[in-house]
Write an enzyme that holds these catalytic residues in place. Structure first.
Site: not given
Lengths: 147, 145
Positions: B14, B33, B39, B41, B79-80, B124
Site C-alpha cells: 500500500h 508512507c 511498500h 506489511h 493477500d499478496h 500493521e
C-alpha cells in the site's frame, strides 16, 4: 462506511528505567514484607513497553484516527524523554511522593497523555516485563496519580 | 459470554496518497508512507466472535468455518495484493489499518451467523494496530462515511 463502528489505534513504545518500591508510610519490616526484592535500596530496572490507545472518528482525508506523525512526537516528548534511562523515584517528580509501582506509572502516563489534541486517549497499558502488564482507562473520570 | 479469536496473516502492499492534497501536503501528512511506489506489511488480522457456547457442541462457532470465512473474505481479497489498486472495498479510501479494519468488519459481520462479531484487530506491525468494534452508547463514531 457505516456509522455505528468505533475505531481506535494502538501504538507500542518502549523505555528503560529503574525504580525501587518503598514507602515511608510503612516500617522497614513492613516494606520488606510488602515489596520483597523490589525494595532493594539500590533499585532495579525494566524494559517497559507502553501501549497507547486513542480513538475517534476516522478522518476521511487521511484515513486515520490519529496521525502517527503527531502521536509519536507527543509521546516522545511527554513520556519517553522524561522517563527513558531515568531513576523513576528521583527523576520523575510524581514519584518522589508516590511509589513507582507500574499501576502508578500507568496512571501517571495516562495523565500526561490525556490532552493529546487530535484523538481521545482510550487506554494506557504497560508491560513491566513479558510476564506482567497493567492497564488504565479513564472509566471513572479519574486520571490523577495516586495521592 | 465467551470470546473466540482467530488469527490470519496476510501480506500486502500500500501507500498513502490523497489526490485532493498537493504533493507537498501529501509528503507532510503521510511522510514516507507517501512513497508512490508503495511498500508492504505482513498484516495480522485477529477476529473475535462473542457468544454463548452451544450446549451440544461446546462451541460458540465452528473455528473451521471461521477459518474458511476469513480465507474467502479476507485472504482471497487482500493477500499478496496492492491495497490501493486491487481491493474494490478500499477504492477511494486511504488504506490505513483503521480503514482496513473497518472494511474487514463490514465484510465479516454478515457472514458470522453463530455468535456475533465482537472485534476486528489489524496489526500493521507488532507496534501498531487498529481495533474496530461496535460503537457503544456515548462512544465516538468511528468509520469514515
Amino acid at each position: 462506511m457505516s456509522p455505528g463502528l468505533k475505531l481506535s489505534i494502538t501504538r507500542r513504545y518502549r523505555f528503560a528505567a529503574s525504580h525501587r518500591l518503598y514507602s515511608p508510610a510503612f516500617s522497614e519490616e513492613e516494606n520488606k514484607q510488602l515489596y520483597g526484592k523490589c525494595g532493594n535500596p539500590y533499585g532495579h530496572g525494566h524494559n517497559y513497553v507502553v501501549e497507547v490507545t486513542v480513538s475517534g472518528p476516522v478522518d476521511p482525508a487521511t484515513g486515520m484516527v490519529a496521525n502517527l506523525g503527531e502521536l509519536d512526537p507527543f509521546v516522545e516528548q511527554e513520556i519517553i524523554e522524561p522517563f527513558d534511562r531515568k531513576y523513576l523515584n528521583e527523576q520523575v517528580s510524581e514519584f518522589r511522593e508516590n511509589v513507582p509501582t507500574t499501576e502508578n506509572v500507568c496512571r501517571e502516563i495516562y495523565r500526561r497523555l490525556k490532552d493529546f489534541p487530535t484523538a481521545r486517549l482510550e487506554r494506557v497499558r504497560i508491560e513491566e516485563t513479558g510476564n506482567n502488564s497493567f492497564e488504565f482507562s479513564d472509566d471513572s473520570g479519574e486520571a490523577q496519580a495516586a495521592p | 459470554m465467551i470470546r473466540v479469536t482467530r488469527r490470519l496473516e496476510f501480506s500486502a502492499a500500500h501507500f498513502y496518497h490523497n489526490p485532493k492534497f498537493s504533493a507537498d501536503e501529501n509528503r507532510r501528512i503521510f511522510g514516507k508512507c507517501n512513497n508512490p511506489h508503495g511498500h508492504g506489511h505482513n498484516y495480522i488480522l485477529e477476529v473475535t466472535v462473542a457468544g454463548e457456547p452451544d450446549p451440544r457442541t461446546g462451541m460458540v462457532l465452528d473455528l473451521k468455518e471461521l477459518k474458511e470465512i476469513l480465507q474467502r473474505e479476507v485472504a482471497e481479497r487482500m493477500d499478496h495484493r496492492h491495497l490501493n489498486y486491487e481491493v474494490p472495498e478500499l477504492a477511494g479510501k486511504i488504506p490505513t489499518c483503521e480503514n482496513i479494519a473497518a472494511v474487514i468488519w463490514q465484510l465479516l459481520e454478515p457472514k458470522i451467523t453463530k455468535g456475533r462479531l465482537d472485534r476486528v484487530r489489524v496489526y500493521e506491525s507488532p507496534d501498531l494496530f487498529a481495533d474496530c468494534t461496535k460503537e457503544t452508547n456515548g462512544a465516538h463514531r468511528g468509520a469514515q462515511p
